[in-house]
Design a protein around this motif. Structure first.
Motif, PDB file in Angstrom:
ATOM      1  N   ALA A  22       0.803  -1.232   0.000  1.00 36.07           N
ATOM      2  CA  ALA A  22       0.000   0.000   0.000  1.00 36.07           C
ATOM      3  C   ALA A  22       0.828   1.271   0.000  1.00 36.07           C
ATOM      4  O   ALA A  22       0.266   2.366  -0.114  1.00 36.07           O
ATOM      5  CB  ALA A  22      -0.928   0.004   1.219  1.00 36.07           C
ATOM      6  N   ASN A  23       2.134   1.175   0.125  1.00 37.65           N
ATOM      7  CA  ASN A  23       2.929   2.382   0.289  1.00 37.65           C
ATOM      8  C   ASN A  23       3.307   3.069  -1.020  1.00 37.65           C
ATOM      9  O   ASN A  23       3.823   4.187  -1.004  1.00 37.65           O
ATOM     10  CB  ASN A  23       4.211   2.090   1.077  1.00 37.65           C
ATOM     11  N   SER A  24       3.054   2.419  -2.162  1.00 32.26           N
ATOM     12  CA  SER A  24       3.420   3.049  -3.435  1.00 32.26           C
ATOM     13  C   SER A  24       2.526   2.548  -4.554  1.00 32.26           C
ATOM     14  O   SER A  24       1.808   1.553  -4.411  1.00 32.26           O
ATOM     15  CB  SER A  24       4.888   2.761  -3.781  1.00 32.26           C
ATOM     16  N   GLY A  25       2.587   3.244  -5.677  1.00 31.61           N
ATOM     17  CA  GLY A  25       1.935   2.799  -6.899  1.00 31.61           C
ATOM     18  C   GLY A  25       0.450   2.543  -6.782  1.00 31.61           C
ATOM     19  O   GLY A  25      -0.304   3.334  -6.205  1.00 31.61           O
ATOM     20  N   CYS A  45       2.557  -3.497   4.565  1.00 29.27           N
ATOM     21  CA  CYS A  45       3.781  -3.095   3.875  1.00 29.27           C
ATOM     22  C   CYS A  45       5.009  -3.807   4.435  1.00 29.27           C
ATOM     23  O   CYS A  45       5.104  -4.016   5.647  1.00 29.27           O
ATOM     24  CB  CYS A  45       3.998  -1.589   4.014  1.00 29.27           C
ATOM     25  N   ARG A  46       5.947  -4.102   3.562  1.00 28.96           N
ATOM     26  CA  ARG A  46       7.194  -4.717   4.006  1.00 28.96           C
ATOM     27  C   ARG A  46       7.993  -3.743   4.860  1.00 28.96           C
ATOM     28  O   ARG A  46       8.619  -4.136   5.845  1.00 28.96           O
ATOM     29  CB  ARG A  46       8.010  -5.167   2.794  1.00 28.96           C
ATOM     30  N   SER A  47       7.962  -2.465   4.481  1.00 31.18           N
ATOM     31  CA  SER A  47       8.650  -1.432   5.248  1.00 31.18           C
ATOM     32  C   SER A  47       7.624  -0.594   6.000  1.00 31.18           C
ATOM     33  O   SER A  47       6.825   0.126   5.381  1.00 31.18           O
ATOM     34  CB  SER A  47       9.473  -0.521   4.324  1.00 31.18           C
ATOM     35  N   ASP A  73       5.758  -8.937   5.146  1.00 32.71           N
ATOM     36  CA  ASP A  73       6.730  -9.310   4.128  1.00 32.71           C
ATOM     37  C   ASP A  73       6.227 -10.580   3.457  1.00 32.71           C
ATOM     38  O   ASP A  73       6.284 -11.668   4.025  1.00 32.71           O
ATOM     39  CB  ASP A  73       8.098  -9.546   4.774  1.00 32.71           C
ATOM     40  N   LEU A  74       5.723 -10.441   2.243  1.00 32.04           N
ATOM     41  CA  LEU A  74       5.156 -11.581   1.529  1.00 32.04           C
ATOM     42  C   LEU A  74       6.208 -12.602   1.131  1.00 32.04           C
ATOM     43  O   LEU A  74       5.861 -13.725   0.747  1.00 32.04           O
ATOM     44  CB  LEU A  74       4.394 -11.096   0.294  1.00 32.04           C
ATOM     45  N   GLY A  75       7.462 -12.240   1.224  1.00 36.82           N
ATOM     46  CA  GLY A  75       8.535 -13.167   0.941  1.00 36.82           C
ATOM     47  C   GLY A  75       9.011 -13.936   2.156  1.00 36.82           C
ATOM     48  O   GLY A  75      10.051 -14.600   2.100  1.00 36.82           O
ATOM     49  N   ASP A  76       8.237 -13.884   3.228  1.00 35.85           N
ATOM     50  CA  ASP A  76       8.581 -14.574   4.468  1.00 35.85           C
ATOM     51  C   ASP A  76       7.294 -15.112   5.075  1.00 35.85           C
ATOM     52  O   ASP A  76       6.476 -14.353   5.592  1.00 35.85           O
ATOM     53  CB  ASP A  76       9.266 -13.595   5.427  1.00 35.85           C
ATOM     54  N   LEU A  77       7.102 -16.423   5.014  1.00 33.61           N
ATOM     55  CA  LEU A  77       5.841 -17.007   5.474  1.00 33.61           C
ATOM     56  C   LEU A  77       5.609 -16.795   6.965  1.00 33.61           C
ATOM     57  O   LEU A  77       4.455 -16.718   7.401  1.00 33.61           O
ATOM     58  CB  LEU A  77       5.795 -18.500   5.138  1.00 33.61           C
ATOM     59  N   ASP A  78       6.664 -16.679   7.750  1.00 43.07           N
ATOM     60  CA  ASP A  78       6.489 -16.364   9.170  1.00 43.07           C
ATOM     61  C   ASP A  78       5.903 -14.968   9.330  1.00 43.07           C
ATOM     62  O   ASP A  78       5.041 -14.733  10.180  1.00 43.07           O
ATOM     63  CB  ASP A  78       7.823 -16.457   9.915  1.00 43.07           C
TER      64      ASP A  78
END
Length: 318
Positions: A22-25, A45-47, A73-78
């Protein structure tokens, strides 16, 4: 019939919406529109810092915006599981889940769980997120929607089940097309399984933004260190692309238009479905293949460890 705009969105006061990326684009523009319509919007958001900056910017234009930044972080299932648990602790309902975040045409890398990044972030992360939030979606009064952002480039995608992670042969655009095809296979299969379970309160739809000017196109050339590709992409965006706010309209239409039903696909209605106001679009034949979708679903459950309490849908040709 007049062209659909954000002015046609219903009043969303009292409703909760999650927007990933949600933070960009597109995610930023979608979040702003949801906030203007009165929704409580969770910026996933990841950040967190970039999410808070985006929330502050939206509040300058929408002073009454009800925004909540949460780390995902969608690249981290935890991280996906932790986000879902934190959300469920804080909220009792979820009107719309926008599976929007993604990466595009980047050099091969892997997520925290060892998945090829485009497949892992664009598809598997959202598959796991939706599964973790399914109970909250079911418990929400009225209709809830899951809207999954794909791309017109899904038409070039192929599910390479013998090499999903691109370990033997990796092409950055091929991997992107596969991930975007996976997004639609998931969106349509989720709708079929909800129907098979007799669940009428949740609908699942797919959408794509056409060609929209966002940071997404720049990250691949930047990570590859290609100044020529980056320059070409900037020129193409300036000449051909529509702005991000217009690119976000299909997602917003899919999330709120009352005349849509589950399993539909929304995109721009203008030139080559790359620009213009939102309308129903036609996905590729592969995206509608229920057998391919069933196989992807099983693989996704195995890879993520996230299972859905939904019966398998009957495999019939669309």
């Amino acid at each position: 019939m007049s062209e659909w705009t954000t002015a046609d969105m219903p009043d969303l006061s009292g409703d909760t919406v999650i927007v990933t990326g949600a933070n960009s684009g597109l995610g930023f523009e979608g979040t702003r529109a949801f906030a203007e319509a009165g929704a409580t919007v969770v910026l996933a958001c990841r950040s967190v810092d970039r999410g808070e900056s985006a929330a502050d910017e939206i509040r300058t234009e929408v002073p009454a915006a009800d925004l909540d930044v949460m780390e995902l972080d969608l690249g981290d299932l935890d991280s996906v599981e932790t986000f879902a648990e934190s959300f469920s602790d804080a909220y009792d309902d979820l009107r719309v889940l926008c599976n929007n975040a993604g990466v595009m045409a980047i050099p091969r890398s892997e997520t925290a769980d060892g998945f090829e990044t485009q497949f892992g972030v664009n598809h598997l992360g959202h598959f796991a997120l939706t599964g973790h939030l399914l109970d909250t979606l079911r418990e929400t009064d009225g209709e809830s929607r899951v809207v999954t952002q794909s791309s017109g480039l899904h038409e070039n995608g192929e599910m390479r089940f013998d090499d999903l992670q691109g370990e033997r042969d990796y092409d950055e655009w091929g991997a992107y097309g596969q991930s975007k095809l996976a997004n639609l296979l998931f969106a349509f299969e989720l709708d079929r399984r909800l129907d098979a379970a007799g669940i009428e309160g949740i609908t699942s739809l797919g959408c794509h933004p056409g060609y929209a000017d966002t940071n997404l196109q720049r990250r691949g050339p930047e990570q590859a260190g290609s100044t020529i590709r980056l320059a070409m992409m900037k020129v193409a965006n300036a000449v051909l692309a529509q702005d991000a706010a217009t690119g976000a309209l299909p997602m917003l239409y899919a999330a709120t238009a009352p005349d849509l039903s589950g399993g539909e696909y929304v995109g721009p209605s203008g030139f080559m479905n790359m620009r213009g106001p939102p309308a129903e679009d036609t996905p590729s034949r592969e995206a509608r293949d229920p057998e391919r979708a069933r196989r992807l679903w099983e693989v996704s459950e195995d890879l993520t460890g996230v299972t859905y309490d939904l019966p398998e849908a009957a495999v019939t040709a669309d």
